[in-house]
Design an enzyme around this catalytic site. Structure first.
Site, PDB file in Angstrom:
ATOM      1  N   ARG A  66     -65.362  10.323  22.193  1.00  0.00           N
ATOM      2  CA  ARG A  66     -67.015   9.886  22.011  1.00  0.00           C
ATOM      3  C   ARG A  66     -67.835  10.672  22.980  1.00  0.00           C
ATOM      4  NH1 ARG A  66     -63.630   7.489  18.879  1.00  0.00           N
ATOM      5  NH2 ARG A  66     -63.775   5.294  18.714  1.00  0.00           N
ATOM      6  N   SER A  75     -69.520  -0.578  18.142  1.00  0.00           N
ATOM      7  CA  SER A  75     -69.179  -0.624  19.445  1.00  0.00           C
ATOM      8  C   SER A  75     -70.240  -0.422  20.533  1.00  0.00           C
ATOM      9  CB  SER A  75     -68.022   0.085  19.846  1.00  0.00           C
ATOM     10  OG  SER A  75     -66.948  -0.250  18.868  1.00  0.00           O
ATOM     11  N   GLU A 104     -71.755   3.432  24.892  1.00  0.00           N
ATOM     12  CA  GLU A 104     -71.438   4.083  23.892  1.00  0.00           C
ATOM     13  C   GLU A 104     -72.770   4.713  23.221  1.00  0.00           C
ATOM     14  OE1 GLU A 104     -67.924   4.253  21.393  1.00  0.00           O
ATOM     15  OE2 GLU A 104     -69.268   4.452  19.796  1.00  0.00           O
TER      16      GLU A 104
END
Ligand code: FAD
Ligand code: NAP
Length: 335
Positions: A162, A235, A331
């Site tokens: 990520r 998320s 994130e």
């Protein structure tokens, strides 16, 4: 044309009613350069794709530029391998469906991820054991200051979990205008995630490009909130990667805790499991909360401010750290 005092409520999947000082869309590198040259008082810029990985905690005192560069073109094909260049404003899932339709394998596990193709390298989007770095060839990006168009190779993007160079060292320096992928008619199918195997078995289907895409779409529809119904950005936290010693210590208290060994000997833990075990799953605080079916997803039940959602994330972070000694990281990009 730059519009002033522009509401971004419909342009972010949390549905936060932030207002941008200035807003304009661009559909080519030329219009982008023109906007940059005539941006007047606006020094700060925010590039926006689908707004599905951003939380606005305040109004945006900047010029928001929405990427609408379209186009999917095959630039090389050798029978098995297909090299395809995609405009940064193309909707990611539309590109996936185009690939599935043509029998091009490699991104079927990434079906139904919201957002634009241009944002996909930003955090090296991933799901069900596939990341875009696995099929990435190169990208073109405009350097904001010099306005030169630069081609980045996979190595130069420095992809991680990520992560990419565009979220770190080169943050706010480049605007991605196109991404080129290398797909294959004979790609290795990835079915290591239990949910895909279960869904294929339930449908009585063999793994294939289309069946995996269909399975992923069905799984995601069953457990993830659709931002059209319930504001969210997927998320909110990354899965933490911790030393094996910490994972082993936690397993003495929580023998059923999931963990996934990494090539470097560390272990990836499931942030959703930690949040759920800390008692947050389904908890509502004011106008926002932790989703009832997926503890990694924070949701806006309607009327939440960005600050409310941010404060909730802070409470979750602190509690998970207090209970497990694991520091979660956000994130979602915070503005
Ligand atoms: P935006 O939110 O518009 O932008 C994100 C960041 O990238 C911002 O900082 C923005 O300034 C920057 N940016 C955007 N476009 C450009 C550009 N062209 N050039 C330079 N900078 C740019 N992510 C996953 O990895 N895996 C998943 O499985 C996943 N599932 C999701 C499920 C749901 C329901 C939701 C709502 C989100 C999910 N996400 C997932 C997160 C999100 O979809 C991805 O991160 C997506 O790539 C964001 O694209 P976007 O165009 O909406 O980016
Ligand atoms: P899940 O299947 O319930 O699994 C929980 C976590 O365990 C996942 O996050 C995944 O990590 C990890 N995991 C599960 N099986 C694994 C395996 N065989 N090997 C290695 N790691 C494994 O996850 P979920 O929440 O329903 O999500 C499914 C997939 O979609 C995941 O890959 C997830 O990342 C992705 N997704 C991402 C977002 C986002 O916004 N980023 C939102 C929804 C779903 P990984 O996350 O590293 O894969």
């Amino acid at each position: 044309m730059i519009q002033k005092s522009y509401s971004l409520q419909g342009l972010n999947t949390f549905g936060i009613p932030a207002v941008a000082d200035g807003f304009a869309a661009f559909d080519s590198v030329e219009t982008l350069r023109e906007l940059l040259n005539h941006r007047g008082e606006f020094e700060q810029l925010l590039i926006l794709g689908g707004g599905s990985n951003i939380l606005f905690t305040k109004d945006v005192h900047a010029l928001v530029l929405r990427n609408e560069i379209t186009g999917i073109s095959v630039i090389a094909e050798d029978g098995e391998k297909i090299t395809v260049k995609v405009g940064a404003g193309v909707v990611w899932h539309e590109f996936v469906l185009h690939a599935v339709e043509n029998g091009w394998g490699g991104i079927e596990n990434l079906s139904l991820i919201p957002g634009s193709v241009g944002a996909s390298p930003m955090q090296n989007i991933g799901a069900y054991g596939v990341e875009i770095k696995d099929v990435f060839h190169s990208l073109e990006a405009l350097h904001i200051e010099s306005q030169d168009l630069k081609t980045f190779t996979k190595e130069e993007c420095n992809f991680g979990y990520r992560e990419s160079v565009f979220k770190r060292e080169l943050k706010n320096q480049y605007i991605i205008t196109s991404v080129t992928f290398q797909l294959s008619r004979n790609s290795e199918l990835k079915t290591s995630y239990g949910a895909i195997q279960d869904e294929l078995a339930a449908r009585g289907l063999e793994p294939g490009i289309r069946s995996i895409s269909d399975a992923v779409i069905a799984i995601r529809n069953s457990k993830l909130p659709n931002p059209k119904d319930l504001g969210n950005a997927g998320s909110f936290f990354k899965n933490p990667v911790v030393p094996k010693s910490l994972s082993d210590k936690l397993k003495m208290t929580y023998p059923n805790m999931p963990s996934y060994p990494q090539p470097d000997g560390t272990e990836k833990l499931a942030a959703g499991w930690l949040i759920e075990t800390a008692g947050w799953k389904g908890k509502r605080v004011g106008n926002c909360g932790v989703h009832t079916k997926q503890a990694l997803v924070l949701v806006n039940y309607g009327g939440a401010t960005g600050n409310e959602i941010y404060s909730l994330s802070e409470a979750v972070l602190k509690d998970v750290y207090a209970k497990f000694g694991v520091q979660l990281e956000r994130e979602v990009n915070i503005w």
